[in-house]
Design an enzyme around this catalytic site. Structure first.
Site, PDB file in Angstrom:
ATOM      1  N   THR A   5       3.611  10.841  -3.620  1.00 54.25           N
ATOM      2  CA  THR A   5       3.428  11.651  -4.821  1.00 54.25           C
ATOM      3  C   THR A   5       4.491  12.742  -4.844  1.00 54.25           C
ATOM      4  O   THR A   5       4.908  13.233  -3.793  1.00 54.25           O
ATOM      5  CB  THR A   5       2.041  12.316  -4.873  1.00 54.25           C
ATOM      6  OG1 THR A   5       1.851  13.112  -3.695  1.00 54.25           O
ATOM      7  CG2 THR A   5       0.935  11.273  -4.966  1.00 54.25           C
ATOM      8  N   ASN A  28       0.802  -1.220   0.000  1.00 55.22           N
ATOM      9  CA  ASN A  28       0.000   0.000   0.000  1.00 55.22           C
ATOM     10  C   ASN A  28       0.840   1.278   0.000  1.00 55.22           C
ATOM     11  O   ASN A  28       0.375   2.317  -0.462  1.00 55.22           O
ATOM     12  CB  ASN A  28      -0.910  -0.009   1.234  1.00 55.22           C
ATOM     13  CG  ASN A  28      -1.538   1.335   1.500  1.00 55.22           C
ATOM     14  OD1 ASN A  28      -2.463   1.750   0.813  1.00 55.22           O
ATOM     15  ND2 ASN A  28      -1.023   2.046   2.499  1.00 55.22           N
ATOM     16  N   TYR A  85       3.737   9.238 -11.147  1.00 55.38           N
ATOM     17  CA  TYR A  85       2.794   8.442 -10.355  1.00 55.38           C
ATOM     18  C   TYR A  85       1.981   7.509 -11.253  1.00 55.38           C
ATOM     19  O   TYR A  85       1.807   6.321 -10.946  1.00 55.38           O
ATOM     20  CB  TYR A  85       1.873   9.389  -9.595  1.00 55.38           C
ATOM     21  CG  TYR A  85       0.906   8.720  -8.653  1.00 55.38           C
ATOM     22  CD1 TYR A  85       1.293   8.381  -7.362  1.00 55.38           C
ATOM     23  CD2 TYR A  85      -0.403   8.453  -9.045  1.00 55.38           C
ATOM     24  CE1 TYR A  85       0.401   7.783  -6.485  1.00 55.38           C
ATOM     25  CE2 TYR A  85      -1.300   7.852  -8.181  1.00 55.38           C
ATOM     26  CZ  TYR A  85      -0.897   7.520  -6.901  1.00 55.38           C
ATOM     27  OH  TYR A  85      -1.790   6.926  -6.043  1.00 55.38           O
ATOM     28  N   GLN A  88       1.006  14.052 -13.178  1.00 62.42           N
ATOM     29  CA  GLN A  88       1.402  12.851 -12.440  1.00 62.42           C
ATOM     30  C   GLN A  88       1.989  11.794 -13.378  1.00 62.42           C
ATOM     31  O   GLN A  88       1.680  10.612 -13.263  1.00 62.42           O
ATOM     32  CB  GLN A  88       0.209  12.257 -11.692  1.00 62.42           C
ATOM     33  CG  GLN A  88      -0.240  13.056 -10.481  1.00 62.42           C
ATOM     34  CD  GLN A  88      -1.177  12.260  -9.593  1.00 62.42           C
ATOM     35  OE1 GLN A  88      -1.976  11.455 -10.061  1.00 62.42           O
ATOM     36  NE2 GLN A  88      -1.080  12.474  -8.289  1.00 62.42           N
ATOM     37  N   TYR A 140     -10.604   8.840  -5.793  1.00 64.11           N
ATOM     38  CA  TYR A 140     -10.386   9.769  -4.687  1.00 64.11           C
ATOM     39  C   TYR A 140     -10.961   9.183  -3.400  1.00 64.11           C
ATOM     40  O   TYR A 140     -12.128   8.822  -3.337  1.00 64.11           O
ATOM     41  CB  TYR A 140     -11.025  11.124  -4.990  1.00 64.11           C
ATOM     42  CG  TYR A 140     -10.231  11.928  -5.983  1.00 64.11           C
ATOM     43  CD1 TYR A 140      -9.125  12.660  -5.572  1.00 64.11           C
ATOM     44  CD2 TYR A 140     -10.562  11.940  -7.336  1.00 64.11           C
ATOM     45  CE1 TYR A 140      -8.365  13.386  -6.479  1.00 64.11           C
ATOM     46  CE2 TYR A 140      -9.816  12.664  -8.253  1.00 64.11           C
ATOM     47  CZ  TYR A 140      -8.721  13.383  -7.811  1.00 64.11           C
ATOM     48  OH  TYR A 140      -7.975  14.095  -8.711  1.00 64.11           O
ATOM     49  N   GLY A 197       2.912   4.456  -0.655  1.00 60.12           N
ATOM     50  CA  GLY A 197       3.055   5.232  -1.879  1.00 60.12           C
ATOM     51  C   GLY A 197       3.268   6.700  -1.573  1.00 60.12           C
ATOM     52  O   GLY A 197       2.908   7.186  -0.500  1.00 60.12           O
ATOM     53  N   GLN A 203      -2.908  10.810 -15.543  1.00 57.77           N
ATOM     54  CA  GLN A 203      -3.337  12.068 -14.948  1.00 57.77           C
ATOM     55  C   GLN A 203      -2.287  13.133 -15.207  1.00 57.77           C
ATOM     56  O   GLN A 203      -1.111  12.943 -14.895  1.00 57.77           O
ATOM     57  CB  GLN A 203      -3.551  11.919 -13.439  1.00 57.77           C
ATOM     58  CG  GLN A 203      -3.956  13.189 -12.726  1.00 57.77           C
ATOM     59  CD  GLN A 203      -5.287  13.731 -13.228  1.00 57.77           C
ATOM     60  OE1 GLN A 203      -6.251  12.982 -13.359  1.00 57.77           O
ATOM     61  NE2 GLN A 203      -5.342  15.024 -13.539  1.00 57.77           N
ATOM     62  N   ASP A 247       4.137  15.533  -7.436  1.00 57.24           N
ATOM     63  CA  ASP A 247       3.426  16.002  -8.620  1.00 57.24           C
ATOM     64  C   ASP A 247       4.097  17.220  -9.263  1.00 57.24           C
ATOM     65  O   ASP A 247       4.555  18.141  -8.576  1.00 57.24           O
ATOM     66  CB  ASP A 247       1.985  16.370  -8.266  1.00 57.24           C
ATOM     67  CG  ASP A 247       1.165  15.175  -7.808  1.00 57.24           C
ATOM     68  OD1 ASP A 247       1.660  14.046  -7.925  1.00 57.24           O
ATOM     69  OD2 ASP A 247       0.029  15.383  -7.341  1.00 57.24           O
TER      70      ASP A 247
END
Length: 242
Positions: A86, A82, A147, A144, A179, A84, A141, A88
């Site tokens: 970011t 799980n 990501y 991202q 989300y 993770g 996205q 961005d």
């Protein structure tokens, strides 16, 4: 004897909900974390779940951490990847470091965590691996690229490893949340949420971490023994086109 489940990023957000749900389902749970020690201690005090600190981006640390968990709790039967991060940025502004940090944690981290438990699962002819990917690994996205690439890689990893584990009694599946009502999402500007994000979701609401946790508990259960190599979307109806 209760089966042992290890959850990376397991003391906050979606990971915390997964850890709690697995404990409620009867597993002995170990929650990995890489950040705030005080938050991890508070989580253990609240739940009784033991926490273990290491970075999933470091293979040697993963191997050592897994060895410690198994020595203290027993062989790992369920692994939930799980953890993770970011970093961005629009691609023309993205730095090599931003790219590398996300790939190292969100993609290579799956190898680093799964490889040390794989032989034991094969020997015992049993294992459940659940990888938390993202809807953005399926649709992409803007802002991202790192990501989205990592999370798409998670899905390829899931499907390939499922084929290798099938005859050894190991299932490997992925969940792609949209989300989710974590601290990170709740911190998004209210106008962006209400005008840009929520309208994209047919049910007009984000999911809660506990809803993702229930999916994990099912995939870790005996009832899901015939499910492997699958990708389960959980975006509250968003991105139907994926």
């Amino acid at each position: 004897m209760a089966k042992v489940a290890l959850v990376t990023g397991g003391s906050r957000g979606i990971g915390a909900a997964i850890s709690k749900a697995l404990k409620e389902a009867g597993y002995t749970v170990a929650a990995n974390y890489a950040g705030n020690d005080d938050a991890a201690r508070a989580f253990t005090e609240e739940t009784g779940i033991k926490t273990y600190k290491w970075s999933v981006a470091d293979y040697d640390a993963c191997a050592a951490g897994i060895k410690q968990v198994e020595e203290e709790l027993g062989p790992i039967a369920v692994l939930v990847n799980n953890a993770g991060i970011t970093r961005d940025a629009m691609f023309h502004k993205m730095t090599p470091q931003q790219w590398k940090e996300v790939i190292d944690t969100n993609l290579t981290g799956l190898f680093n965590m799964t490889h040390p438990v794989w032989s034991g699962m094969r020997d015992r002819k049993y294992g459940r691996i659940v990888n938390i990917s993202s809807i953005n690994g399926q649709k992409g996205q803007a802002g991202q690229a790192n990501y989205s690439a990592a999370k798409a890689g998670d899905l390829g990893f899931t499907k390939a490893l499922a084929q290798e584990g099938a005859r050894a009694g190991i299932t490997v599946n992925a969940i792609c949340p949209g989300y989710i009502g974590t601290e990170m999402v709740r911190a998004i500007d209210e106008k962006v949420l209400n005008e840009g994000i929520i309208p994209q979701i047919p049910v007009a609401a984000w999911a809660e971490p506990e809803e993702i946790a229930r999916c994990v508990v099912f995939l870790a259960s005996e009832d899901a023994g015939f499910i492997t190599g699958s990708t389960h979307q959980a975006p509250n109806g968003g991105q139907f086109f994926v």
